[in-house]
Design a protein around this motif. Sequence first.
Motif, PDB file in Angstrom:
ATOM      1  N   ASP A  34       0.843  -1.193   0.000  1.00 19.38           N
ATOM      2  CA  ASP A  34       0.000   0.000   0.000  1.00 19.38           C
ATOM      3  C   ASP A  34       0.877   1.240   0.000  1.00 19.38           C
ATOM      4  O   ASP A  34       2.092   1.171   0.216  1.00 19.38           O
ATOM      5  N   LEU A  35       0.235   2.374  -0.225  1.00 17.56           N
ATOM      6  CA  LEU A  35       0.938   3.644  -0.194  1.00 17.56           C
ATOM      7  C   LEU A  35       1.411   3.984   1.218  1.00 17.56           C
ATOM      8  O   LEU A  35       0.732   3.685   2.203  1.00 17.56           O
ATOM      9  N   LEU A  36       2.547   4.629   1.293  1.00 16.78           N
ATOM     10  CA  LEU A  36       3.008   5.231   2.527  1.00 16.78           C
ATOM     11  C   LEU A  36       2.714   6.720   2.451  1.00 16.78           C
ATOM     12  O   LEU A  36       3.024   7.364   1.453  1.00 16.78           O
ATOM     13  N   PHE A  37       2.131   7.263   3.525  1.00 13.83           N
ATOM     14  CA  PHE A  37       1.867   8.692   3.599  1.00 13.83           C
ATOM     15  C   PHE A  37       2.790   9.313   4.646  1.00 13.83           C
ATOM     16  O   PHE A  37       2.792   8.889   5.805  1.00 13.83           O
ATOM     17  N   LEU A  38       3.557  10.307   4.232  1.00 15.33           N
ATOM     18  CA  LEU A  38       4.423  11.035   5.147  1.00 15.33           C
ATOM     19  C   LEU A  38       3.842  12.425   5.377  1.00 15.33           C
ATOM     20  O   LEU A  38       3.553  13.144   4.433  1.00 15.33           O
ATOM     21  N   MET A  39       3.688  12.786   6.646  1.00 14.94           N
ATOM     22  CA  MET A  39       3.111  14.071   7.006  1.00 14.94           C
ATOM     23  C   MET A  39       4.202  15.066   7.333  1.00 14.94           C
ATOM     24  O   MET A  39       5.182  14.739   8.017  1.00 14.94           O
ATOM     25  N   PRO A 224      11.476   2.650  -6.034  1.00 14.19           N
ATOM     26  CA  PRO A 224      10.225   3.244  -5.555  1.00 14.19           C
ATOM     27  C   PRO A 224      10.107   4.702  -5.995  1.00 14.19           C
ATOM     28  O   PRO A 224      11.104   5.427  -6.060  1.00 14.19           O
ATOM     29  N   VAL A 225       8.884   5.129  -6.272  1.00 12.68           N
ATOM     30  CA  VAL A 225       8.604   6.497  -6.705  1.00 12.68           C
ATOM     31  C   VAL A 225       7.883   7.242  -5.583  1.00 12.68           C
ATOM     32  O   VAL A 225       6.889   6.757  -5.031  1.00 12.68           O
ATOM     33  N   VAL A 226       8.386   8.425  -5.267  1.00 16.07           N
ATOM     34  CA  VAL A 226       7.826   9.290  -4.229  1.00 16.07           C
ATOM     35  C   VAL A 226       7.282  10.543  -4.899  1.00 16.07           C
ATOM     36  O   VAL A 226       7.919  11.089  -5.810  1.00 16.07           O
ATOM     37  N   THR A 235      -6.333  15.161  -7.250  1.00 23.78           N
ATOM     38  CA  THR A 235      -6.205  13.811  -7.789  1.00 23.78           C
ATOM     39  C   THR A 235      -6.525  12.786  -6.698  1.00 23.78           C
ATOM     40  O   THR A 235      -5.959  12.856  -5.601  1.00 23.78           O
ATOM     41  N   PRO A 236      -7.403  11.832  -6.962  1.00 19.15           N
ATOM     42  CA  PRO A 236      -7.720  10.825  -5.942  1.00 19.15           C
ATOM     43  C   PRO A 236      -6.523   9.921  -5.679  1.00 19.15           C
ATOM     44  O   PRO A 236      -5.732   9.615  -6.581  1.00 19.15           O
ATOM     45  N   VAL A 237      -6.388   9.479  -4.452  1.00 24.46           N
ATOM     46  CA  VAL A 237      -5.269   8.634  -4.065  1.00 24.46           C
ATOM     47  C   VAL A 237      -5.265   7.327  -4.854  1.00 24.46           C
ATOM     48  O   VAL A 237      -4.197   6.749  -5.103  1.00 24.46           O
ATOM     49  N   TYR A 240      -2.758   7.098  -7.625  1.00 23.94           N
ATOM     50  CA  TYR A 240      -1.379   6.824  -7.252  1.00 23.94           C
ATOM     51  C   TYR A 240      -1.170   5.328  -7.028  1.00 23.94           C
ATOM     52  O   TYR A 240      -0.131   4.772  -7.404  1.00 23.94           O
ATOM     53  N   ARG A 241      -2.139   4.708  -6.397  1.00 25.10           N
ATOM     54  CA  ARG A 241      -2.038   3.254  -6.206  1.00 25.10           C
ATOM     55  C   ARG A 241      -2.013   2.536  -7.550  1.00 25.10           C
ATOM     56  O   ARG A 241      -1.208   1.623  -7.771  1.00 25.10           O
ATOM     57  N   ASP A 242      -2.884   2.945  -8.452  1.00 23.57           N
ATOM     58  CA  ASP A 242      -2.940   2.310  -9.771  1.00 23.57           C
ATOM     59  C   ASP A 242      -1.634   2.492 -10.541  1.00 23.57           C
ATOM     60  O   ASP A 242      -1.248   1.621 -11.339  1.00 23.57           O
ATOM     61  N   ALA A 243      -0.948   3.591 -10.299  1.00 21.91           N
ATOM     62  CA  ALA A 243       0.304   3.875 -11.011  1.00 21.91           C
ATOM     63  C   ALA A 243       1.507   3.207 -10.363  1.00 21.91           C
ATOM     64  O   ALA A 243       2.621   3.309 -10.885  1.00 21.91           O
ATOM     65  N   GLY A 244       1.305   2.546  -9.228  1.00 22.75           N
ATOM     66  CA  GLY A 244       2.401   1.867  -8.560  1.00 22.75           C
ATOM     67  C   GLY A 244       3.320   2.787  -7.781  1.00 22.75           C
ATOM     68  O   GLY A 244       4.474   2.438  -7.487  1.00 22.75           O
TER      69      GLY A 244
END
Length: 308
Positions: A34-39, A224-226, A235-237, A240-244
Amino acid sequence: MQYQPKSAVANRPEGRAGPSLAQELRVEICSKSDLLFLMEAHDALSSAIAKRAGFKGLWASGLSIASCLGYRDANEASWSQFVDVVERIVDSSELPVLVDGDGGFGNFNNARLVARKLRQRGAAGIALEDSCFPKINSFVGDRHSLADIDEFSGRLRAVKDTVADDLVLVARTEALIAGRGLDEALSRASAYAAAGADAILIHSRKSTAEEVISFATAWQNRLPVVIVPTKYYRTPVSAYRDAGISTVIWANHSVRAAILAMRQVCDRIIAEESIAGVEPNIAAIDELFELLRYDELAHAETRYLNLP
């Protein structure tokens, strides 16, 4: 060639058990689950708030830290001032912190020095951008000079040789910011991967995610792409998941929220000559004490001062 998670040695805060923060960040960035979210965090208080909200990692934002120090995001703050703030962010949260290292505050020698100091202060990773010194914020003006590919690759190699896997090394290309296009971004990313980067941060100032998704598709998960969707926030999250894509950084939202909240409170207090009207709309003083663990101090006093 697909990327694989790598091991790292310990760089945890004193007394913290378990995997090192760099190991944690590496696993999260390289995870395909899954995506990692950094705040964004800009001081100890914002990092504590982000931790309580449930974030697994933090972004020590160059823009936000510089702003809170009263400087512009143009390398006006020194690297030593910056590193001091990062230490407080790490201590307050004990979360993995990816540090916005700008271009490394100079050449390869400055970059490796900053990386070594960040490792000592407990940071989990550093992101270096291929800008020229002094840099200017990606969203300010239209003049964004890029470093020579070989020169910047040397900066990355110097950092990697200095900290090895003790820090996650994210190479950030500003090719799209500078209007150089997708081919230039891919060429630079390939060179930076060869220089030892663990992940690639692709940045864009467009209002849609088309550029970064095109990059991710063409890149094919070689590393990995950040991304940093400050401008293309609609843009819906799921895209980003679909794009890997691996990691999404919410890069400056705590400091911007603080600016608005403080401005509104100050305006109202000066207009009303009273704090009664703002009291229901601000955090209780006890919340401040809770965030900074005043309860721990009370328990420690009882233990160490033999208080009744």
